[in-house]
Design a protein around this motif. Structure first.
Motif, PDB file in Angstrom:
ATOM      1  N   GLY A  93      40.095  44.806  34.958  1.00  0.00           N
ATOM      2  CA  GLY A  93      40.902  46.000  35.224  1.00  0.00           C
ATOM      3  C   GLY A  93      40.110  47.054  35.973  1.00  0.00           C
ATOM      4  N   ASN A  94      38.828  47.151  35.659  1.00  0.00           N
ATOM      5  CA  ASN A  94      37.972  48.094  36.368  1.00  0.00           C
ATOM      6  C   ASN A  94      37.750  47.657  37.811  1.00  0.00           C
ATOM      7  N   VAL A  95      37.395  46.379  37.977  1.00  0.00           N
ATOM      8  CA  VAL A  95      37.074  45.914  39.329  1.00  0.00           C
ATOM      9  C   VAL A  95      38.313  45.955  40.214  1.00  0.00           C
ATOM     10  N   ALA A  96      39.480  45.699  39.618  1.00  0.00           N
ATOM     11  CA  ALA A  96      40.708  45.622  40.415  1.00  0.00           C
ATOM     12  C   ALA A  96      41.284  46.991  40.734  1.00  0.00           C
ATOM     13  N   PHE A  97      40.699  48.053  40.151  1.00  0.00           N
ATOM     14  CA  PHE A  97      41.328  49.370  40.267  1.00  0.00           C
ATOM     15  C   PHE A  97      41.576  49.776  41.728  1.00  0.00           C
ATOM     16  N   GLY A  98      40.532  49.710  42.539  1.00  0.00           N
ATOM     17  CA  GLY A  98      40.660  50.123  43.939  1.00  0.00           C
ATOM     18  C   GLY A  98      41.642  49.243  44.695  1.00  0.00           C
ATOM     19  N   LEU A  99      41.716  47.960  44.304  1.00  0.00           N
ATOM     20  CA  LEU A  99      42.643  47.038  44.964  1.00  0.00           C
ATOM     21  C   LEU A  99      44.078  47.412  44.635  1.00  0.00           C
ATOM     22  N   ARG A 100      44.288  47.842  43.376  1.00  0.00           N
ATOM     23  CA  ARG A 100      45.637  48.282  43.000  1.00  0.00           C
ATOM     24  C   ARG A 100      46.023  49.509  43.793  1.00  0.00           C
ATOM     25  N   MET A 101      45.066  50.445  43.941  1.00  0.00           N
ATOM     26  CA  MET A 101      45.354  51.664  44.688  1.00  0.00           C
ATOM     27  C   MET A 101      45.727  51.306  46.127  1.00  0.00           C
ATOM     28  N   ALA A 102      45.109  50.228  46.637  1.00  0.00           N
ATOM     29  CA  ALA A 102      45.386  49.818  48.022  1.00  0.00           C
ATOM     30  C   ALA A 102      46.590  48.882  48.092  1.00  0.00           C
ATOM     31  N   ARG A 103      47.278  48.687  46.950  1.00  0.00           N
ATOM     32  CA  ARG A 103      48.475  47.842  46.886  1.00  0.00           C
ATOM     33  C   ARG A 103      48.220  46.407  47.306  1.00  0.00           C
ATOM     34  N   VAL A 104      47.076  45.883  46.916  1.00  0.00           N
ATOM     35  CA  VAL A 104      46.799  44.474  47.168  1.00  0.00           C
ATOM     36  C   VAL A 104      47.614  43.654  46.156  1.00  0.00           C
ATOM     37  N   PRO A 105      48.305  42.584  46.590  1.00  0.00           N
ATOM     38  CA  PRO A 105      49.101  41.785  45.645  1.00  0.00           C
ATOM     39  C   PRO A 105      48.251  41.195  44.528  1.00  0.00           C
ATOM     40  N   ALA A 106      48.887  40.993  43.370  1.00  0.00           N
ATOM     41  CA  ALA A 106      48.158  40.612  42.163  1.00  0.00           C
ATOM     42  C   ALA A 106      47.319  39.344  42.337  1.00  0.00           C
ATOM     43  N   ALA A 107      47.877  38.337  43.002  1.00  0.00           N
ATOM     44  CA  ALA A 107      47.159  37.072  43.133  1.00  0.00           C
ATOM     45  C   ALA A 107      45.876  37.268  43.936  1.00  0.00           C
ATOM     46  N   ARG A 108      46.000  37.997  45.043  1.00  0.00           N
ATOM     47  CA  ARG A 108      44.801  38.229  45.870  1.00  0.00           C
ATOM     48  C   ARG A 108      43.797  39.089  45.112  1.00  0.00           C
ATOM     49  N   LEU A 116      33.899  38.956  43.422  1.00  0.00           N
ATOM     50  CA  LEU A 116      32.915  40.018  43.253  1.00  0.00           C
ATOM     51  C   LEU A 116      32.088  39.834  41.994  1.00  0.00           C
ATOM     52  N   LEU A 117      32.756  39.393  40.913  1.00  0.00           N
ATOM     53  CA  LEU A 117      31.998  39.196  39.671  1.00  0.00           C
ATOM     54  C   LEU A 117      30.954  38.097  39.883  1.00  0.00           C
ATOM     55  N   ARG A 118      31.307  37.090  40.674  1.00  0.00           N
ATOM     56  CA  ARG A 118      30.309  36.061  41.011  1.00  0.00           C
ATOM     57  C   ARG A 118      29.161  36.694  41.777  1.00  0.00           C
ATOM     58  N   MET A 119      29.511  37.532  42.731  1.00  0.00           N
ATOM     59  CA  MET A 119      28.491  38.130  43.594  1.00  0.00           C
ATOM     60  C   MET A 119      27.493  38.960  42.783  1.00  0.00           C
ATOM     61  N   VAL A 120      27.978  39.668  41.755  1.00  0.00           N
ATOM     62  CA  VAL A 120      27.055  40.503  40.979  1.00  0.00           C
ATOM     63  C   VAL A 120      26.517  39.753  39.760  1.00  0.00           C
ATOM     64  N   GLY A 121      26.801  38.456  39.674  1.00  0.00           N
ATOM     65  CA  GLY A 121      26.206  37.648  38.606  1.00  0.00           C
ATOM     66  C   GLY A 121      26.907  37.776  37.273  1.00  0.00           C
ATOM     67  N   LEU A 122      28.208  38.100  37.283  1.00  0.00           N
ATOM     68  CA  LEU A 122      28.953  38.225  36.029  1.00  0.00           C
ATOM     69  C   LEU A 122      30.207  37.343  36.056  1.00  0.00           C
ATOM     70  N   ALA A 123      30.087  36.158  36.638  1.00  0.00           N
ATOM     71  CA  ALA A 123      31.251  35.286  36.735  1.00  0.00           C
ATOM     72  C   ALA A 123      31.840  35.042  35.351  1.00  0.00           C
ATOM     73  N   GLY A 124      33.157  35.105  35.242  1.00  0.00           N
ATOM     74  CA  GLY A 124      33.828  34.829  33.977  1.00  0.00           C
ATOM     75  C   GLY A 124      33.902  36.014  33.035  1.00  0.00           C
ATOM     76  N   TYR A 125      33.451  37.181  33.461  1.00  0.00           N
ATOM     77  CA  TYR A 125      33.454  38.360  32.586  1.00  0.00           C
ATOM     78  C   TYR A 125      34.782  39.115  32.606  1.00  0.00           C
ATOM     79  N   GLN A 126      35.793  38.611  33.315  1.00  0.00           N
ATOM     80  CA  GLN A 126      37.032  39.365  33.539  1.00  0.00           C
ATOM     81  C   GLN A 126      37.594  40.058  32.312  1.00  0.00           C
ATOM     82  N   ARG A 127      37.706  39.317  31.178  1.00  0.00           N
ATOM     83  CA  ARG A 127      38.422  39.856  30.025  1.00  0.00           C
ATOM     84  C   ARG A 127      37.522  40.629  29.068  1.00  0.00           C
ATOM     85  N   ARG A 128      36.243  40.759  29.408  1.00  0.00           N
ATOM     86  CA  ARG A 128      35.339  41.473  28.493  1.00  0.00           C
ATOM     87  C   ARG A 128      35.651  42.966  28.486  1.00  0.00           C
ATOM     88  N   LYS A 129      35.421  43.596  27.311  1.00  0.00           N
ATOM     89  CA  LYS A 129      35.588  45.051  27.222  1.00  0.00           C
ATOM     90  C   LYS A 129      34.354  45.720  27.820  1.00  0.00           C
TER      91      LYS A 129
END
Lengths: 342, 538
Positions: A93-108, A116-129
C-alpha cells in the motif's frame, strides 16, 4: 532534462538558511549536498521539492520555472531520514501510493510494486505491516515508494542517517546500485562524506548556507576549496610548504605531489602521516584503536599531528617514532594547479 | 497555512480562503447557538437592574458559598480517589487494565439523573455529603485519566535517580513525581471544580429544596417562579466564576505542555513491587466504591421484579408523562443521533481548521484563542445556555423554539467540544512530513487529508461519535429547558417521574435509569474496543 538552481535563497525572518545557491544536476546524475548540520542542505532540498518557499532565486526544471507549480504536481520523489511510511497501510500500500495518485491501473500497480520490492531487496514483502519492519527495511520501502511513480528527480534527505553504522555502509552501496539501475536523477542530502562519496557522481559542499565547492568526490577530496572545507572533509593538519620539480618539502618531510613549483598549502588526513619509515622523529602521546587501524596522536617539535598505523605492532604512548608522508591522504589547498579554485 | 500548500503560488489564496470559509461553520454555530444566548442572558441581567439587589441579598451569597464549598469538597474527594487509580492506569502492568479503564470511565458518561438517583438509593438520608460524593463519583475519571495521561509518559528515571541518591520511595514521590504531575493535577482539579460548580441534575435530585446551587437556583427561578431578572443576574455571576476557573485551567495546561520530556508509555509501566501494592489496593478499593452506586441502582430497579420495566410501556401513575417511557427513550435516541451527527460535523471541521492554523504560520496565540472559544460551551452551564435559547431563538426565522431540532442543537453544543478534544490531538500528532511525502507522490491538498489524516484519525472519530452519543443521550441541563412536554427525552421523563408521587413512578424511573446506564456501559465498552488511544485528551 536538467535541474537548475540560480541564486536560490531561503530566509526565516532574520536568519538566512540558504544564500544564493547556484547548482545544476544533469539527467541521470546523482549529486550529493554535503555539509555539517545547520549548513542549510536540507532546506535547499526542501526548496527544490517545493516544501520551502524561496525568498529569492529560481528553481528550474528543463528551463521551466517551478515557482508556480505545487509540490504534488512537480513529480519529484522524496525520501526522509526516518522513512515516514504510512502506518495505516502495508508495504504494498505504501509503495503503490504514488501509482494510485497517478491513476495507474491496479494490475500494473501490482507488477510495479513487485518489481520495486525486488530492486530494493524486499521481494515478497507486499503484505507486511510497515510498523513491524526494521529501520533498514523501512528505508528500503521508503526508497521503493519514492521510486515507484518514476519521479523525474529523487530527493533523499539523510536517508541513511537514522541507521546504525554497519547497516549504513551496506545500504549506501545498495542505494548507489538502485539509483544506477533505475537511472534516476537524484539529489542526496548527507553529513557523511563516506555516504556522499559512495552514492554520488558529484558533491556540492555547503557551509553556513553557502555552497563552497562543487566537484567529483575525487576533486573535492584532493582539492578542497578552502581550509574549513578541508577540515570538514577530515583534514586534521594544515601545512604551508614549497614545491619544486614535483616534490613538496614540508616540516614533516618531503612528498611527491603533482603541483606547480612555488608555495603550496597542504591538508593532511590522518592517513597521510605514516609511522615507521621517514626522516622526521616524533613522540606518541595517545593511541586509539579504530575499526581496522590505530589512530595515533604524535608530537613533532611544537606541532601535534594525527597519524595512522596498522593495528599489529602499533607504537605505545611515549614511544619515539619516525614519520613520513603518503601522497594518498593529502589534500592540496590554494595551489595554482587547483582545478576547482573559485 | 500548510507550507506544502503555501508554496503552490495561486493555491495560496485559494487555500487561505477555503480555510477561512471552513472556520466560519463552527464559529458561526458557536455565535448563534452559544454566544448570542449567553450574551442575551447577561444583558437581560444587566438591563433589568436586578444585579445589584441580587448581589446585596445575603441569600445569594449563601448560594454562592454552598456552590463553591460543595465543588471544592467534591474536587478534593475526586483528586484523592483519582490519584491511586491514575497510578494504576499509568505505572502498573497487570492483566485486566481494560476493565479498570471501563470502570473509571462509565461514571463520567453516566447521565446526571442516573447518578443522582443512584446516590438517592444508596444514601436515602441525602444531605450535602451525598451531593459531594455524587459529584466526585462523576469526576474520578477526569482526574485519573488526565493525570495518568501525563504520568504514563513521564520518565521513570528521574524517580530512579532520586532513589539512587538516597531518597525513600515516599520521598521520591513527594519531591520528584508529585511536582512533575502537578500541572496535570492542577488542570484536572480546575476542570473538576468547574463541572461540580455547574453540576445540575445531581444537585436537583439530591438537594431537593434544601441544598441549592447557583445552577439549580437559575433553573428554579426560571421554571417555577418565572423570575427571569434574578435568574439572569445569577447566570452572570456564574459566568464570571466559570471564566475564572477556565483561565486557571488553561494556565495549568500551558505549563503541562512545556514542562516535561515525555517518554513512550510502554517504557514506564511495570509490575508493581513492594509498597506499590498498597497503592494498587487503594485504587482497587476506589474502583469497587465506584461500582457500588451502579449496583444498588440496578438492585433497586428490580425490587418488585420487572414491574418498573413493564411500566415503561405506559405513562406512569395517572398519566404523569404525556407519552410512554419507551417513546421517551425513542425521542432520546433520535435527538442524540441528530446531535451526534451535528457535533461530529462541527467538531471535525473545527479540528481541521485548528490543526491547519497550527501547522501554518498563524500566531500561536490566535490558535489558542480559537481553541479556547471552542471549549467554552463545555464550561458554561447548560442551564444558562438552555435559558438563553428561550429568550433569543424566537428572533430566528422558522420559530426554532418549537422545532424538534432545538434539543439536538443544544446537545450538539455540549458534545462538539468533546469531539474536538478527541480528534484534534490525533490530527496534531500526524507528522507533517508524512503529509509532505504524500504530496510529493502526487496527492493534492484534499487528497492528503483523505489519504493520510482521516485514516489515522478514524478510530478517534469513531470513539468520539460513540462517546458524544452517550453524552447527548444523558444531557439533562439544557434539554430540561428545551424539550417540549409532549416530546420528552428519557432523562427529562425520569426527572418528571421522580417529581410526582407514586411507587410505580419510582419503579419506572429506576428501570429507565438502568436502561440508560446499560446503554452507556455498552458504548464505553465499544469505545474501549475501538482502542484506548482513541480517547485523545480525555
Amino acid at each position: 532534462m536538467v535541474l537548475r538552481l540560480s541564486g536560490v535563497t531561503v530566509r526565516y525572518r532574520d536568519f538566512t538558511a540558504v544564500a544564493d545557491a547556484d547548482l545544476e544536476v544533469a539527467d541521470g546524475e546523482v549529486l550529493a549536498l554535503l555539509g555539517p548540520s545547520g549548513s542549510g542542505k536540507s532546506t535547499l532540498l526542501r526548496a527544490v521539492a517545493g516544501l520551502e518557499p524561496l525568498s529569492g532565486g529560481v528553481v528550474e526544471w528543463d528551463g521551466v520555472d517551478l515557482a508556480g507549480i505545487a509540490v504534488h504536481r512537480r513529480g519529484f520523489g522524496l525520501v526522509f531520514q526516518d522513512g515516514q511510511l504510512f502506518p495505516h497501510r502495508d508495504v504494498a500500500g505504501n509503495v503503490a501510493f504514488g501509482l494510485r495518485m497517478a491513476r495507474v491501473p491496479a494490475a500494473r500497480r501490482a507488477d510495479r510494486v513487485a518489481e520495486l520490492l525486488r530492486m530494493v531487496g524486499l521481494a515478497g514483502y507486499q503484505r507486511r505491516k510497515v510498523t513491524e519492519l526494521s529501520g533498514g527495511e523501512q528505508q528500503r520501502v521508503a526508497l521503493a515508494r519514492a521510486l515507484a511513480p518514476k519521479p523525474k528527480l529523487l530527493l533523499l534527505d539523510e536517508p541513511l542517517s537514522a541507521l546504525d553504522r554497519a547497516l549504513r555502509d551496506q545500504l549506501a552501496v545498495d542505494l548507489a546500485e538502485v539509483l544506477r539501475t533505475a537511472g534516476t536523477t537524484a539529489l542526496l542530502v548527507t553529513h557523511d562524506q563516506d555516504e556522499a562519496f559512495t552514492v554520488a557522481d558529484r558533491v556540492a559542499v555547503l557551509r553556513a548556507g553557502r555552497i563552497t565547492q562543487v566537484g567529483t568526490p575525487d576533486e573535492v577530496y584532493r582539492w578542497p576549496a578552502d581550509d574549513q572545507t578541508a577540515e570538514f572533509l577530515g583534514v586534521t593538519t594544515i601545512l604551508d610548504a614549497v614545491a619544486s620539480d614535483g616534490v613538496v618539502k614540508t616540516d614533516l618531510g618531503p612528498v611527491e605531489l603533482a603541483v606547480p613549483d612555488g608555495p603550496a598549502r597542504l591538508g593532511l588526513h590522518p592517513s597521510a602521516v605514516r609511522v615507521g619509515a621517514g626522516s622526521v622523529r616524533g613522540r606518541v602521546t595517545a593511541r586509539v584503536h579504530r575499526r581496522d587501524h590505530v589512530r595515533l596522536t604524535i608530537e613533532v617539535g611544537d606541532r601535534v599531528v594525527a597519524a595512522v598505523a596498522p593495528t599489529l605492532g602499533a607504537p605505545e604512548p611515549g614511544d619515539e617514532v619516525r614519520l613520513g608522508l603518503d601522497a594518498d591522504g593529502i589534500a592540496v589547498l590554494h595551489s595554482r594547479g587547483n582545478p576547482t579554485a573559485h | 497555512m500548510d507550507p506544502a500548500v503555501a508554496f503552490a503560488g495561486p493555491g495560496l489564496t485559494r487555500a487561505g480562503a477555503g480555510l477561512a470559509a471552513l472556520a466560519l461553520v463552527p464559529l458561526g454555530f458557536l455565535a448563534v447557538f452559544f454566544a448570542w444566548p449567553v450574551v442575551a442572558i447577561v444583558s437581560l441581567g444587566l438591563r433589568s437592574g436586578s444585579v445589584l439587589p441580587t448581589l446585596a441579598d445575603p441569600d445569594t451569597w449563601k448560594l454562592v458559598g454552598f456552590t463553591l464549598a460543595q465543588a471544592a469538597g467534591s474536587t478534593v474527594v475526586a483528586v484523592l480517589a483519582g490519584l491511586p487509580v491514575a497510578f494504576l492506569l499509568a505505572r502498573v502492568r497487570l492483566p485486566g487494565r481494560w476493565l479498570v479503564r471501563v470502570v473509571v470511565l462509565v461514571p463520567f458518561v453516566l447521565p446526571t439523573v442516573v447518578v443522582g438517583l443512584a446516590f438517592k438509593v444508596l444514601l436515602p438520608g441525602g444531605g450535602a455529603w451525598t451531593i459531594v460524593l455524587a459529584n466526585a463519583f462523576f469526576n474520578v475519571a477526569v482526574v485519573a485519566r488526565t493525570v495518568a495521561g501525563l504520568w504514563a509518559h513521564t520518565d521513570r528515571r528521574a524517580e530512579d535517580a532520586a532513589k539512587a541518591l538516597g531518597a525513600s520511595p515516599a520521598r521520591a514521590f513527594t519531591s520528584v513525581v508529585l511536582p512533575q504531575l502537578a500541572p496535570a493535577i492542577g488542570s484536572a482539579a480546575a476542570i473538576v471544580f468547574l463541572f461540580c460548580a455547574t453540576s445540575f441534575g445531581v444537585v436537583l435530585i439530591l438537594g431537593g429544596a434544601h441544598y441549592r446551587t447557583l445552577e439549580t437556583e437559575i433553573y428554579l427561578r426560571t421554571v417555577e417562579m418565572l423570575d427571569l431578572p434574578t435568574a439572569s443576574a445569577l447566570s452572570l455571576l456564574q459566568l464570571l466564576a466559570v471564566i475564572a476557573a477556565l483561565s486557571a485551567g488553561a494556565l495549568a495546561r500551558r505549563r503541562r505542555e512545556t514542562a516535561l520530556r515525555l517518554r513512550s508509555a510502554k517504557e514506564t509501566a511495570r509490575r508493581p513491587r513492594g509498597g506499590e501494592w498498597a497503592v494498587v489496593g487503594l485504587a482497587c478499593a476506589v474502583l469497587v466504591l465506584l461500582l457500588v452506586p451502579i449496583g444498588s441502582l440496578v438492585a433497586r430497579s428490580l425490587t418488585s421484579g420487572f414491574a418498573g420495566y413493564r411500566a415503561l410501556a405506559g405513562t406512569g401513575t395517572s398519566g404523569t408523562l404525556v407519552v410512554s417511557g419507551w417513546t421517551a427513550a425513542e425521542n432520546s435516541l433520535r435527538a442524540a443521533t441528530d446531535a451526534t451527527l451535528l457535533a461530529l460535523g462541527l467538531g471535525i471541521v473545527a479540528s481541521v481548521v485548528l490543526v491547519s492554523l497550527r501547522r501554518g504560520r498563524t500566531r500561536g496565540t490566535v490558535v489558542e484563542l480559537v481553541d479556547a472559544a471552542m471549549m467554552l460551551p463545555l464550561g458554561v452551564s447548560a442551564v444558562t445556555v438552555g435559558f438563553g435559547y428561550l429568550i433569543t431563538l424566537g428572533a430566528l426565522p422558522g420559530d426554532l423554539r418549537t422545532s424538534p431540532l432545538l434539543v439536538p442543537l443544544a446537545q450538539a453544543l455540549v458534545v462538539t467540544p468533546l469531539v474536538i478534544r478527541m480528534v484534534l490531538p490525533v490530527l496534531r500528532s500526524v507528522d507533517v512530513r508524512l503529509r509532505q511525502a504524500a504530496a510529493t507522490m502526487g496527492a493534492g491538498r484534499l487528497r492528503v487529508w483523505r489519504e493520510v489524516d482521516l485514516p489515522l484519525a478514524g478510530r478517534s472519530v469513531l470513539a468520539a461519535a460513540a462517546f458524544g452519543y452517550v453524552v447527548a443521550l444523558g444531557e439533562f441541563g439544557a434539554t430540561s429547558f428545551l424539550a417540549r412536554p409532549d416530546i420528552p427525552t428519557l432523562p427529562v421523563a425520569i426527572a418528571r417521574l421522580l417529581s410526582r408521587p407514586g411507587e410505580l413512578n419510582n419503579q419506572m424511573a429506576y428501570a429507565a435509569c438502568t436502561v440508560l446506564m446499560l446503554v452507556t456501559i455498552a458504548v464505553v465498552l465499544l469505545v474501549e474496543w475501538i482502542g484506548s488511544g482513541a480517547l485523545g485528551e480525555f
